[in-house]
Design a protein around this motif. Structure first.
Motif, PDB file in Angstrom:
ATOM      1  N   GLN A 144      51.161 -31.810  -4.018  1.00  0.00           N
ATOM      2  CA  GLN A 144      50.110 -32.036  -4.993  1.00  0.00           C
ATOM      3  C   GLN A 144      49.062 -32.467  -4.440  1.00  0.00           C
ATOM      4  O   GLN A 144      47.785 -32.255  -4.901  1.00  0.00           O
ATOM      5  CB  GLN A 144      50.779 -33.227  -5.708  1.00  0.00           C
ATOM      6  N   ALA A 147      47.126 -29.395  -3.345  1.00  0.00           N
ATOM      7  CA  ALA A 147      46.745 -28.599  -4.414  1.00  0.00           C
ATOM      8  C   ALA A 147      45.452 -29.092  -5.025  1.00  0.00           C
ATOM      9  O   ALA A 147      44.755 -28.533  -5.871  1.00  0.00           O
ATOM     10  CB  ALA A 147      47.728 -28.332  -5.596  1.00  0.00           C
ATOM     11  N   THR A 148      45.255 -30.327  -4.849  1.00  0.00           N
ATOM     12  CA  THR A 148      44.034 -31.152  -5.470  1.00  0.00           C
ATOM     13  C   THR A 148      42.995 -31.643  -4.832  1.00  0.00           C
ATOM     14  O   THR A 148      42.100 -32.243  -5.153  1.00  0.00           O
ATOM     15  CB  THR A 148      44.784 -32.246  -6.310  1.00  0.00           C
ATOM     16  N   ASP A 150      40.393 -30.830  -1.046  1.00  0.00           N
ATOM     17  CA  ASP A 150      39.896 -29.913   0.238  1.00  0.00           C
ATOM     18  C   ASP A 150      40.624 -30.386   1.398  1.00  0.00           C
ATOM     19  O   ASP A 150      40.523 -31.582   1.710  1.00  0.00           O
ATOM     20  CB  ASP A 150      38.527 -30.014   0.008  1.00  0.00           C
ATOM     21  N   ASN A 157      39.370 -31.066  -4.543  1.00  0.00           N
ATOM     22  CA  ASN A 157      38.839 -29.816  -4.790  1.00  0.00           C
ATOM     23  C   ASN A 157      38.361 -29.419  -6.045  1.00  0.00           C
ATOM     24  O   ASN A 157      38.220 -30.226  -7.050  1.00  0.00           O
ATOM     25  CB  ASN A 157      40.040 -28.863  -4.285  1.00  0.00           C
ATOM     26  N   ARG A 158      38.049 -28.118  -6.087  1.00  0.00           N
ATOM     27  CA  ARG A 158      37.289 -27.557  -7.339  1.00  0.00           C
ATOM     28  C   ARG A 158      38.189 -27.834  -8.462  1.00  0.00           C
ATOM     29  O   ARG A 158      37.718 -28.211  -9.736  1.00  0.00           O
ATOM     30  CB  ARG A 158      36.968 -25.900  -7.054  1.00  0.00           C
ATOM     31  N   TRP A 159      39.422 -27.428  -8.271  1.00  0.00           N
ATOM     32  CA  TRP A 159      40.461 -27.520  -9.576  1.00  0.00           C
ATOM     33  C   TRP A 159      40.563 -29.006 -10.111  1.00  0.00           C
ATOM     34  O   TRP A 159      40.430 -29.325 -11.365  1.00  0.00           O
ATOM     35  CB  TRP A 159      41.864 -27.130  -9.025  1.00  0.00           C
ATOM     36  N   MET A 160      40.631 -29.824  -9.014  1.00  0.00           N
ATOM     37  CA  MET A 160      40.949 -31.150  -9.539  1.00  0.00           C
ATOM     38  C   MET A 160      39.633 -31.774 -10.072  1.00  0.00           C
ATOM     39  O   MET A 160      39.521 -32.566 -11.018  1.00  0.00           O
ATOM     40  CB  MET A 160      41.186 -32.141  -8.189  1.00  0.00           C
ATOM     41  N   HIS A 162      37.663 -30.043 -11.923  1.00  0.00           N
ATOM     42  CA  HIS A 162      37.551 -29.734 -13.186  1.00  0.00           C
ATOM     43  C   HIS A 162      38.306 -30.636 -14.094  1.00  0.00           C
ATOM     44  O   HIS A 162      37.826 -30.881 -15.133  1.00  0.00           O
ATOM     45  CB  HIS A 162      37.857 -28.147 -13.242  1.00  0.00           C
ATOM     46  N   GLN A 163      39.606 -31.370 -13.649  1.00  0.00           N
ATOM     47  CA  GLN A 163      40.316 -32.182 -14.575  1.00  0.00           C
ATOM     48  C   GLN A 163      39.378 -33.307 -14.815  1.00  0.00           C
ATOM     49  O   GLN A 163      39.334 -33.743 -15.653  1.00  0.00           O
ATOM     50  CB  GLN A 163      41.489 -32.323 -13.527  1.00  0.00           C
ATOM     51  N   ASN A 166      36.584 -32.709 -17.047  1.00  0.00           N
ATOM     52  CA  ASN A 166      36.935 -32.486 -18.557  1.00  0.00           C
ATOM     53  C   ASN A 166      37.392 -34.249 -19.254  1.00  0.00           C
ATOM     54  O   ASN A 166      36.999 -34.389 -20.209  1.00  0.00           O
ATOM     55  CB  ASN A 166      38.185 -31.768 -18.645  1.00  0.00           C
ATOM     56  N   GLU A 284      31.659 -25.819 -18.573  1.00  0.00           N
ATOM     57  CA  GLU A 284      31.205 -24.719 -17.979  1.00  0.00           C
ATOM     58  C   GLU A 284      29.538 -24.406 -18.109  1.00  0.00           C
ATOM     59  O   GLU A 284      29.135 -23.950 -17.093  1.00  0.00           O
ATOM     60  CB  GLU A 284      31.998 -23.329 -18.810  1.00  0.00           C
TER      61      GLU A 284
END
Ligand code: C2E
Ligand code: CA
Ligand code: CA
Length: 576
Positions: A144, A147-148, A150, A157-160, A162-163, A166, A284
């Motif tokens: 985990q 995945a979240t 860098d 990271n980018r994905w996290m 964004h969470q 949001n 976005e």
């Protein structure tokens, strides 16, 4: 060793070998195994169960299963055990997530548990398998994290990001509190990577991450989006000024050079700042606007920040439109070269021409190079565009030479064109293709381009020079030339920028500067072209001070080749 109650003992005595084998299997099972009566009392526990729980197997026998639970859960669990006894059913592993077992020392261990019934001749009991999930959970957590975060900097990271964004956006809109995003891109990181290698580049990124983090507060999120791009989420600002203050602090934090492996490396970044709900309310759009603002900051000279404004969007769309139309013009032959005469100051004769791009778009009309060249440069379109200019100019120079009027043709090179790979080779191929004498081509590179990386410039110019072409230093006076380098560059001419020529007849300061440049150039055996000569007084001044050559509207604007030839022809006629 398997410990049993009297019940199990009786059973075991009656089954002989099979039981001893079963006992050995239970004893060596990798999962904890317990036999529990319908009241919740442990009848049997194996060695693995002892290891998981911290009790010895003997000590477990006779204890209620609630010993594995915190006291607050005892009553409820006991009720569950009773109801399970009345309606027994199988429950496989993996059915319930987040189960845990309280060890003897009070530490909670993540486990998975399966339940089944065991019917013997006399009684029914529950068979409990307990699997220690510590290793699995740790691995899950590691996965985990990976995945979240860098992997280089340990930042989100980018994905996290964004969470986080949001969530923060929903909260910001609910509570009507502004939120700011600061998109930071390091300046010239590519040169650091290219110049010092990736290992140093990585250390720089790590250093940057530390410095940025040190400026921020606990509630802020700092993420690395990839490459040399970082982003900061400020969820708790009161007004835009709070965010601009953070932007200034972030830039100041990058102000000190970094010392990496004995190299002192200058850092710097450009920041685009956008605010919710003022600028946009969805992730976005906010990110897109932050990107626009960041590019604006880069264009404004780097090392600075720019706050998004609505006009940036319109300008960006206009730029994109120009870029599209320019691409089309290049593909469909919508571009033209015009030639501006370069005139010998003493004789008044045309001795050369500067090739200047002209673009007439069917919808947008005439578009000046000052508008479209920077767009072509930023989008990379400058490379095919420059290639086209070079081909056309080489072809034209060859045609004039064949017609008996050999003229030197100046070709402008933008920064990206100049530093592109294999420029000299491409030019060489084109000279050969059209049979253009190399001495009829003069490449113009601006003083500021040349000084951006003087060492590299020197190498590139040498390569070009070997072809036999001339090199002119364009817009001279607008950059900061170091004389030491000027001496080392294999240049043949200086072109004094229009800004210095225009006021020479009126302002003594400019006249002094032009005189100094002329003296310097002559001392270095360079010829000088004065640009933008519009008035006779300016030409008189240049003649008086020994300037070699000029170009400007006084003589002629840049003309299509045929009109240029008419002018040349006229000159030939006059000569005869
Ligand atoms: P530059 O290389 O300094 O070109 C000289 C500019 O001054 C030209 O503008 C020319 O038309 C203008 N000019 C010439 N005489 C006078 C005068 O007496 N008065 C005034 N006010 N202006 C005069 P142009 O054609 O608009 O080009 C602007 C710039 O665009 C050029 O500046 C050059 O940097 C770039 N450019 C033009 N063609 C090319 C090209 O083929 N490739 C590249 N990379 N850049 C180009
Ligand atoms: Ca030029
Ligand atoms: Ca110029």
């Amino acid at each position: 060793m398997v410990r049993t109650t009297e019940y199990y003992g009786e059973h075991s005595r009656s089954s002989g070998l099979l039981d001893s084998v079963a006992g050995a299997i239970i004893a060596s099972a990798p999962d904890g195994i317990m036999l529990v009566d319908l009241n919740g009392t442990i009848l049997l526990a194996n060695e693995t169960m002892a290891q998981i729980s911290g009790y010895s197997a003997e000590a477990l026998v006779g204890l209620p299963v609630e010993v594995f639970l915190p006291p607050a859960m005892h009553t409820r669990h006991h009720a569950n055990v009773r109801s399970h006894a009345q309606h027994p059913m199988r429950r496989p592993m993996g059915r319930l997530g987040n189960l845990s077992l309280l060890r003897r020392d009070g530490i909670s261990v993540p486990v998975d548990i399966s339940l089944s019934q065991c019917q013997t001749d006399k009684r029914i009991a529950t068979v409990v398998f307990v699997r220690d999930m510590t290793g699995v959970k740790r691995m899950e957590q590691q996965m985990q994290y990976q995945a979240t975060h860098d992997s280089l900097t340990g930042l989100v990271n980018r994905w996290m990001f964004h969470q986080h964004l949001n969530l923060a956006l929903a909260q910001s809109l609910r509570q009507r509190r502004p939120l700011a995003l600061l998109l930071l891109d390091l300046d010239d990181f590519k040169s650091i990577n290219d110049g010092y290698g990736h290992a140093v580049g990585d250390k720089i990124l790590l250093e940057v991450a530390h410095r940025l983090a040190a400026v921020l507060r606990g509630a802020d999120t700092l993420a690395r989006l990839g490459g040399d791009e970082f982003i900061v989420l400020l969820p708790e600002i009161l007004e835009v000024a709070d965010a601009t203050q953070v932007a200034s602090k972030l830039l100041a934090a990058l102000g000190r050079p970094a010392l990496v492996d004995g190299n002192e490396i200058q850092l710097g970044g450009s920041i685009g700042l956008v605010v919710c709900p003022r600028d946009a309310q969805d992730a976005e759009t906010l990110l897109r606007y932050a990107d626009m603002a960041m590019y604006r900051a880069k264009a404004a000279g780097r090392g600075t920040f720019a706050v998004y404004s609505a006009s940036m969007g319109a300008q960006m769309r206009e730029k994109l439109q120009l870029q599209e139309r320019l691409k089309l013009a290049l593909e469909t032959g919508g571009l033209m070269l015009h030639y501006q005469p370069q005139v010998d100051v003493l004789s008044g004769r045309i001795i050369g021409a500067e090739a200047l791009l002209r673009w007439h778009d069917t919808e947008l009309g005439e578009i000046a190079p000052a508008r479209f060249i920077p767009i072509a440069e930023a989008s990379g379109l400058i490379l095919p565009l420059g290639e086209w200019v070079m081909r056309s100019a080489c072809q034209q120079a060859a045609a004039w030479a064949r017609a008996g009027t050999p003229l030197r043709v100046g070709i402008n090179l933008s920064a990206r064109q100049f530093r592109q790979q294999r420029l000299a080779q491409r030019l060489g191929e084109q000279l050969a293709e059209f049979g253009t004498p190399a001495e009829l081509i003069e490449l113009e590179i601006t003083e500021s381009e040349a000084m951006a990386d003087p060492q590299q410039t020197k190498d590139l110019l040498r390569e070009l020079c070997q072809l036999g072409v001339g090199i002119a230093l364009d817009d001279f006076g607008t950059g900061y030339s170091s004389l030491a380098y000027l001496r080392e560059f294999p240049i043949t001419r200086l072109k004094i920028d229009r800004a210095f020529i225009q006021p020479i007849a009126e302002r003594e300061a400019d006249a002094t500067l032009v005189r100094a440049v002329l003296a310097l150039a002559h001392a270095m055996h360079l010829s000088v072209v004065a640009e933008g000569v519009e008035q006779t007084k300016q030409l008189d001044f240049l003649r008086e001070h020994g300037c070699d050559c000029y170009q400007g509207w006084l003589f002629s604007k840049a003309l299509p080749a045929t009109q240029f030839e008419a002018l040349l022809g006229l000159q030939l006629v006059q000569k005869v």
